[in-house]
Motif scaffolding. Structure first.
Motif, PDB file in Angstrom:
ATOM      1  N   VAL A  42       0.830  -1.198   0.000  1.00 57.78           N
ATOM      2  CA  VAL A  42       0.000   0.000   0.000  1.00 57.78           C
ATOM      3  C   VAL A  42       0.866   1.250   0.000  1.00 57.78           C
ATOM      4  CG1 VAL A  42      -1.746   1.293   1.278  1.00 57.78           C
ATOM      5  CG2 VAL A  42      -1.879  -1.198   1.147  1.00 57.78           C
ATOM      6  N   SER A  43       1.914   1.258   0.814  1.00 57.23           N
ATOM      7  CA  SER A  43       2.821   2.399   0.900  1.00 57.23           C
ATOM      8  C   SER A  43       4.250   1.891   0.937  1.00 57.23           C
ATOM      9  CB  SER A  43       2.528   3.233   2.156  1.00 57.23           C
ATOM     10  OG  SER A  43       3.460   4.287   2.291  1.00 57.23           O
ATOM     11  N   SER A  44       5.118   2.542   0.180  1.00 58.40           N
ATOM     12  CA  SER A  44       6.520   2.121   0.133  1.00 58.40           C
ATOM     13  C   SER A  44       7.358   2.789   1.216  1.00 58.40           C
ATOM     14  CB  SER A  44       7.125   2.454  -1.241  1.00 58.40           C
ATOM     15  OG  SER A  44       7.048   3.851  -1.482  1.00 58.40           O
ATOM     16  N   SER A  45       6.707   3.553   2.102  1.00 60.92           N
ATOM     17  CA  SER A  45       7.420   4.210   3.189  1.00 60.92           C
ATOM     18  C   SER A  45       6.558   4.166   4.451  1.00 60.92           C
ATOM     19  CB  SER A  45       7.746   5.669   2.831  1.00 60.92           C
ATOM     20  OG  SER A  45       8.406   6.327   3.902  1.00 60.92           O
ATOM     21  N   VAL A  46       7.111   3.634   5.532  1.00 63.88           N
ATOM     22  CA  VAL A  46       6.407   3.553   6.811  1.00 63.88           C
ATOM     23  C   VAL A  46       7.325   4.101   7.896  1.00 63.88           C
ATOM     24  CG1 VAL A  46       4.955   1.601   6.164  1.00 63.88           C
ATOM     25  CG2 VAL A  46       7.205   1.189   7.169  1.00 63.88           C
ATOM     26  N   SER A  47       6.726   4.525   9.010  1.00 68.54           N
ATOM     27  CA  SER A  47       7.516   5.077  10.107  1.00 68.54           C
ATOM     28  C   SER A  47       6.879   4.692  11.437  1.00 68.54           C
ATOM     29  CB  SER A  47       7.610   6.609   9.995  1.00 68.54           C
ATOM     30  OG  SER A  47       6.322   7.191  10.060  1.00 68.54           O
ATOM     31  N   GLY A  48       7.691   4.709  12.483  1.00 70.28           N
ATOM     32  CA  GLY A  48       7.225   4.385  13.825  1.00 70.28           C
ATOM     33  C   GLY A  48       8.152   4.977  14.862  1.00 70.28           C
ATOM     34  N   HIS A  49       7.725   4.963  16.119  1.00 67.00           N
ATOM     35  CA  HIS A  49       8.526   5.488  17.221  1.00 67.00           C
ATOM     36  C   HIS A  49       9.318   4.372  17.887  1.00 67.00           C
ATOM     37  CE1 HIS A  49       6.816   9.390  16.837  1.00 67.00           C
ATOM     38  NE2 HIS A  49       5.592   9.006  17.161  1.00 67.00           N
ATOM     39  N   GLU A  50      10.426   4.754  18.465  1.00 64.78           N
ATOM     40  CA  GLU A  50      11.254   3.797  19.194  1.00 64.78           C
ATOM     41  C   GLU A  50      10.438   3.151  20.306  1.00 64.78           C
ATOM     42  OE1 GLU A  50      15.634   3.678  21.376  1.00 64.78           O
ATOM     43  OE2 GLU A  50      14.511   5.560  21.231  1.00 64.78           O
ATOM     44  N   ASN A  53       5.292   0.011  17.493  1.00 64.98           N
ATOM     45  CA  ASN A  53       5.039  -1.035  16.508  1.00 64.98           C
ATOM     46  C   ASN A  53       4.822  -0.421  15.134  1.00 64.98           C
ATOM     47  OD1 ASN A  53       4.958  -2.641  18.836  1.00 64.98           O
ATOM     48  ND2 ASN A  53       2.716  -2.544  18.922  1.00 64.98           N
ATOM     49  N   VAL A  54       4.985  -1.234  14.120  1.00 58.72           N
ATOM     50  CA  VAL A  54       4.697  -0.827  12.755  1.00 58.72           C
ATOM     51  C   VAL A  54       4.203  -2.044  11.981  1.00 58.72           C
ATOM     52  CG1 VAL A  54       7.005  -1.260  11.790  1.00 58.72           C
ATOM     53  CG2 VAL A  54       5.552   0.503  10.781  1.00 58.72           C
ATOM     54  N   SER A  55       3.257  -1.806  11.079  1.00 51.94           N
ATOM     55  CA  SER A  55       2.666  -2.909  10.312  1.00 51.94           C
ATOM     56  C   SER A  55       2.767  -2.601   8.824  1.00 51.94           C
ATOM     57  CB  SER A  55       1.199  -3.103  10.719  1.00 51.94           C
ATOM     58  OG  SER A  55       0.601  -4.120   9.937  1.00 51.94           O
ATOM     59  N   VAL A  56       3.103  -3.608   8.038  1.00 51.87           N
ATOM     60  CA  VAL A  56       3.206  -3.481   6.582  1.00 51.87           C
ATOM     61  C   VAL A  56       2.401  -4.612   5.943  1.00 51.87           C
ATOM     62  CG1 VAL A  56       4.749  -3.440   4.589  1.00 51.87           C
ATOM     63  CG2 VAL A  56       5.504  -2.462   6.774  1.00 51.87           C
ATOM     64  N   GLN A  57       1.542  -4.266   4.996  1.00 54.21           N
ATOM     65  CA  GLN A  57       0.735  -5.273   4.311  1.00 54.21           C
ATOM     66  C   GLN A  57       1.247  -5.444   2.880  1.00 54.21           C
ATOM     67  OE1 GLN A  57      -3.489  -4.522   4.262  1.00 54.21           O
ATOM     68  NE2 GLN A  57      -3.974  -6.682   3.877  1.00 54.21           N
ATOM     69  N   CYS A  58       1.584  -6.646   2.548  1.00 54.09           N
ATOM     70  CA  CYS A  58       2.121  -6.966   1.223  1.00 54.09           C
ATOM     71  C   CYS A  58       1.101  -7.818   0.455  1.00 54.09           C
ATOM     72  CB  CYS A  58       3.441  -7.732   1.338  1.00 54.09           C
ATOM     73  SG  CYS A  58       4.689  -6.909   2.375  1.00 54.09           S
ATOM     74  N   PHE A  59       0.865  -7.460  -0.793  1.00 54.69           N
ATOM     75  CA  PHE A  59      -0.083  -8.181  -1.637  1.00 54.69           C
ATOM     76  C   PHE A  59       0.670  -8.974  -2.703  1.00 54.69           C
ATOM     77  CE2 PHE A  59      -2.211  -4.452   0.021  1.00 54.69           C
ATOM     78  CZ  PHE A  59      -3.440  -4.953   0.437  1.00 54.69           C
ATOM     79  N   TYR A  60       0.084 -10.100  -3.117  1.00 51.84           N
ATOM     80  CA  TYR A  60       0.694 -10.915  -4.166  1.00 51.84           C
ATOM     81  C   TYR A  60      -0.409 -11.435  -5.091  1.00 51.84           C
ATOM     82  CZ  TYR A  60      -0.635 -14.502  -0.734  1.00 51.84           C
ATOM     83  OH  TYR A  60      -1.324 -15.274   0.162  1.00 51.84           O
ATOM     84  N   SER A  61      -0.032 -11.752  -6.300  1.00 47.43           N
ATOM     85  CA  SER A  61      -1.000 -12.232  -7.287  1.00 47.43           C
ATOM     86  C   SER A  61      -1.339 -13.701  -7.028  1.00 47.43           C
ATOM     87  CB  SER A  61      -0.453 -12.042  -8.706  1.00 47.43           C
ATOM     88  OG  SER A  61       0.737 -12.793  -8.874  1.00 47.43           O
ATOM     89  N   GLN A 127       9.535  -9.245  -5.593  1.00 47.22           N
ATOM     90  CA  GLN A 127       9.681  -8.455  -4.375  1.00 47.22           C
ATOM     91  C   GLN A 127       9.378  -6.982  -4.644  1.00 47.22           C
ATOM     92  OE1 GLN A 127      13.877  -9.322  -3.675  1.00 47.22           O
ATOM     93  NE2 GLN A 127      14.424  -7.244  -4.270  1.00 47.22           N
ATOM     94  N   THR A 128       9.112  -6.258  -3.555  1.00 45.82           N
ATOM     95  CA  THR A 128       8.903  -4.807  -3.627  1.00 45.82           C
ATOM     96  C   THR A 128       9.509  -4.177  -2.390  1.00 45.82           C
ATOM     97  OG1 THR A 128       7.252  -3.063  -3.935  1.00 45.82           O
ATOM     98  CG2 THR A 128       6.634  -4.882  -2.505  1.00 45.82           C
ATOM     99  N   SER A 129      10.066  -2.985  -2.543  1.00 46.28           N
ATOM    100  CA  SER A 129      10.840  -2.349  -1.468  1.00 46.28           C
ATOM    101  C   SER A 129       9.966  -1.486  -0.568  1.00 46.28           C
ATOM    102  CB  SER A 129      11.962  -1.487  -2.073  1.00 46.28           C
ATOM    103  OG  SER A 129      12.813  -2.278  -2.884  1.00 46.28           O
ATOM    104  N   VAL A 130      10.379  -1.419   0.701  1.00 41.06           N
ATOM    105  CA  VAL A 130       9.708  -0.596   1.713  1.00 41.06           C
ATOM    106  C   VAL A 130      10.788   0.056   2.581  1.00 41.06           C
ATOM    107  CG1 VAL A 130       8.118  -0.533   3.672  1.00 41.06           C
ATOM    108  CG2 VAL A 130       7.704  -2.114   1.781  1.00 41.06           C
ATOM    109  N   GLN A 131      10.649   1.371   2.795  1.00 42.42           N
ATOM    110  CA  GLN A 131      11.591   2.079   3.665  1.00 42.42           C
ATOM    111  C   GLN A 131      10.966   2.280   5.036  1.00 42.42           C
ATOM    112  OE1 GLN A 131      12.601   6.135   2.625  1.00 42.42           O
ATOM    113  NE2 GLN A 131      14.606   5.997   3.629  1.00 42.42           N
ATOM    114  N   LEU A 132      11.702   1.885   6.089  1.00 43.35           N
ATOM    115  CA  LEU A 132      11.244   2.028   7.466  1.00 43.35           C
ATOM    116  C   LEU A 132      12.068   3.101   8.167  1.00 43.35           C
ATOM    117  CD1 LEU A 132       9.726   1.190  10.053  1.00 43.35           C
ATOM    118  CD2 LEU A 132      11.444  -0.608  10.357  1.00 43.35           C
ATOM    119  N   THR A 133      11.378   4.025   8.820  1.00 40.05           N
ATOM    120  CA  THR A 133      12.038   5.086   9.581  1.00 40.05           C
ATOM    121  C   THR A 133      11.568   5.021  11.026  1.00 40.05           C
ATOM    122  OG1 THR A 133      12.102   6.523   7.624  1.00 40.05           O
ATOM    123  CG2 THR A 133      12.445   7.562   9.768  1.00 40.05           C
ATOM    124  N   VAL A 134      12.512   4.875  11.949  1.00 40.36           N
ATOM    125  CA  VAL A 134      12.206   4.825  13.378  1.00 40.36           C
ATOM    126  C   VAL A 134      12.744   6.093  14.028  1.00 40.36           C
ATOM    127  CG1 VAL A 134      12.467   3.545  15.534  1.00 40.36           C
ATOM    128  CG2 VAL A 134      12.350   2.317  13.353  1.00 40.36           C
TER     129      VAL A 134
END
Length: 225
Positions: A42-50, A53-61, A127-134
């Motif tokens: 859904v989003s290629s960039s997610v962030s969270g606090h130290e 928690n953070v959640s990422v949903q990945c879809f596949y065909s 595969q698809t890339s996701v950037q995580l920022t804490v």
């Protein structure tokens, strides 16, 4: 246009009909329908606090339902598969696969600043890339929602017990005693002022008597001559 198919690819144009007559000016456009990616987020960039928690949903065909699903980090190529993995050097990672919705969810708990970086969802060889920022959460010194209670300090009490034990005369004073001391001084000053007035009056009367007596004596002497 909904439910686009590959066969919908082609050239289209916009035109205006006025009273059954098509005007000559038209706008043409070309539409290209691309196949949906086999793996997406859904989003290629997610962030969270130290510590959060953070959640990422990945879809596949549909063709990748039975393929291996992973959540990997580019930096060290460390990968997590379906299940839960707890380590002392990284946050806890849990991956749950929903075959019916053709998606898997990555949940990272207990985030650390060192978790920041690039990750990727993979299903099989796609595969698809996701950037995580804490980041460090903002912590205010005072909570504006918590009322601050201010207590007025009690008047200071001066004691001299230590000096009394050593045989030295001292005073133990509090605010009420100080107030009575000031009142006593004011009364003393007032009495002293009244005494000075009476003394002045007496001295003046004595002077007047002395002047009268002197005048009488002087007149008697002049009468003898």
């Amino acid at each position: 246009m909904r439910n686009l198919q590959n066969k919908d690819t082609g050239s289209y144009w916009c035109a205006v009909e006025i009273e059954g007559v098509w005007i000559d000016k038209t706008e043409q456009l070309h539409l290209t329908v691309q196949s949906a990616p086999d793996v997406s987020v859904v989003s290629s960039s997610v962030s969270g606090h130290e510590g959060g928690n953070v959640s990422v949903q990945c879809f596949y065909s549909s063709g990748y339902q039975n393929k291996l699903k992973q959540w990997c980090r580019y930096k060290d190529q460390r990968c997590y598969t379906v299940g839960r993995t707890d380590t002392s050097q990284s946050s806890s990672v849990q991956i749950s696969d929903n075959v019916r919705r053709r998606s898997f969810t990555v949940l990272m708990t207990g985030l650390r600043l060192s978790d920041s970086g690039w990750f990727f969802c993979s299903a099989g060889d796609q595969q698809t890339s996701v950037q995580l920022t804490v980041t460090v959460p903002d912590v205010s010194l005072e909570d504006p929602h918590v009322p601050v209670s201010v207590t007025e300090p009690k008047p200071a009490v001066v004691t001299t017990e230590a000096f009394e034990r050593n045989g030295v005369a001292a005073l133990s004073s509090t605010t009420p005693n100080n107030e009575s001391t000031v009142n006593s001084e004011e009364q003393h000053n007032e009495h002293h002022g009244h005494l000075e007035v009476w003394i002045s009056v007496v001295v003046l009367l004595l002077l007047m008597v002395a002047v009268v007596l002197s005048a009488i004596i002087l007149r008697n002497k002049l009468g003898q001559y």
